[in-house]
Scaffold this motif. Sequence first.
Motif, PDB file in Angstrom:
ATOM      1  N   GLU A  52      17.831 -24.902  82.137  1.00 32.62           N
ATOM      2  CA  GLU A  52      17.510 -25.038  83.561  1.00 32.62           C
ATOM      3  C   GLU A  52      16.001 -25.032  83.719  1.00 32.62           C
ATOM      4  O   GLU A  52      15.310 -24.146  83.206  1.00 32.62           O
ATOM      5  CB  GLU A  52      18.139 -23.877  84.336  1.00 32.62           C
ATOM      6  CG  GLU A  52      17.908 -23.951  85.839  1.00 32.62           C
ATOM      7  CD  GLU A  52      18.533 -22.776  86.558  1.00 32.62           C
ATOM      8  OE1 GLU A  52      18.023 -22.413  87.651  1.00 32.62           O
ATOM      9  OE2 GLU A  52      19.513 -22.199  86.023  1.00 32.62           O
TER      10      GLU A  52
ATOM     11  N   VAL B 152      21.528 -27.308  77.351  1.00 31.12           N
ATOM     12  CA  VAL B 152      20.870 -27.675  78.612  1.00 31.12           C
ATOM     13  C   VAL B 152      20.079 -26.475  79.135  1.00 31.12           C
ATOM     14  O   VAL B 152      20.643 -25.391  79.348  1.00 31.12           O
ATOM     15  CB  VAL B 152      21.895 -28.134  79.661  1.00 31.12           C
ATOM     16  CG1 VAL B 152      21.179 -28.544  80.946  1.00 31.12           C
ATOM     17  CG2 VAL B 152      22.724 -29.292  79.129  1.00 31.12           C
TER      18      VAL B 152
ATOM     19  N   LYS C  62      25.285 -24.632  78.593  1.00 31.83           N
ATOM     20  CA  LYS C  62      24.271 -24.331  79.608  1.00 31.83           C
ATOM     21  C   LYS C  62      23.640 -22.993  79.248  1.00 31.83           C
ATOM     22  O   LYS C  62      24.283 -21.947  79.289  1.00 31.83           O
ATOM     23  CB  LYS C  62      24.918 -24.266  80.990  1.00 31.83           C
ATOM     24  CG  LYS C  62      23.915 -24.050  82.117  1.00 31.83           C
ATOM     25  CD  LYS C  62      24.614 -24.053  83.473  1.00 31.83           C
ATOM     26  CE  LYS C  62      23.607 -23.846  84.602  1.00 31.83           C
ATOM     27  NZ  LYS C  62      24.283 -23.811  85.922  1.00 31.83           N
TER      28      LYS C  62
END
Length: 479
Positions: A53, A51, A90
């Motif tokens: 940002e 993922v 992340k």
Amino acid sequence: MFNQRVKIKNLLSNSELLGSSQTVMGWVRTFRNNQFIALNDGSTIQNLQIVLELGKFTDNIIKNINTGTSIKVSGELIVSLGKGQSVELKAHTLEILGTCDAEKFPLQPKKHSLDFLRSIAHLRLRTNTFASVFKIKHTLAMAVHNFFNERGFSYIQTPIITGNDCEGAGEMFCVTTLPLQNIPKFVNGDIDFEADFFGKKTGLTVSGQLNGELAAMSLSEIYTFGPTFRAENSNTTRHLAEFWMIEPEMAFYDLEDNMNLAEDFIKFVINAALKQNPDDINFLSQRLIDEESALPKDDRSELSLLDKLRFVTENKFERITYSDAIEILLNSAHYKKKKFKYDVSWGIDLQSEHERYLVEKHFKKPVIVTNYPENIKAFYMRLNDDQKTVAAMDILAPGIGEIVGGSQREERLDVLVDRMEKMHVPKHELEWYLDTRRFGSVPHAGFGLGFERLTQFVTGMNNIRDVIAFPRTPKNCEF
């Protein structure tokens, strides 16, 4: 440092790593919404979702993240809120290791035909299908060695270049250093192989069996596992010009001992794949169902891949003679309704359709057929007392037919010599082989199993060219 990399398989299977900082490396399978990367590193067919940002990474990085791009990502392993995965990474940092031109890369995130993938065999291992096939093949290879090692067998490496044709079929690739533009010949036109590197005619081996028998006469129980070659112009889904063979040879074994070992062996290696590669087998099983869904019902497999494998591992193999098999086929409704493409009579070499009928229709379990007519089997197989059959065995499996061929070997020198003369096998080239019968001969047996044929069976792939990384077939020697 690259040694800080964690394999995706380990991240997906270890919930204790949640919340920790991890570094992964792999190839991009898909990239959507400039935010979600499906990353695969070859350790599992499952992808790890990365993922990003929004706004955290430069446009130069984002525009170079394409299918096929290799990347290094460090970040925090967190619980995934999306469907299809339990965890995701992340990203805190992302480094592109190798770019990939999206317009030129042939493996786009869509379904490709197996025919197309064969044309790019150097890239097809990046697909889930071929990743699963070759992970299973690795498991099978390790299981082969484990099986024989646990039973005290010695692993023997037999020659790849040989001066004899084990099968006597003459389908050998010639090995030579003679100048092809000016091959030396005798007056009668025959090639003068005495001028060649080895001083005689040589070729690539079709089997390590004869050499394996020599070792078994000292070590009792041995096996070979290596490449073999057949210059057979068979452009089919079941034949290769180069493949690997597993060939155990055992002193003090008869035909029954041989059958027992072969049955145990097949069940052992298939169980290893079922235990160690459940995700890969489930994936390939579903792939086969999807592939066959467009076929007429009669052309679809009666058993799923999982059912077919359990069919073998959970059933005791039926054992019948060749003569019994012929009687069963002649009395079958299939034969009487003329559904067999090939005729049935005593003395024929059973075809795949006959073998599959015995397994899938009649017995509904794997079958071992023994005692074949001596004139359709190799010279080294032991002649039975009826003087017309030999102590041979073939193991038949669903969906593929013969998967193992073997025999008790002829240990009697006089009978072996008679068989060689009858079958026009040059005795003078095999005096070294006959010495095993002259000096302390013993009853012995062995069998051969094509490793790609085994892999084809376990993976459910319909074409044997899809279970070897770089297939060698007539008019094809790419990569």
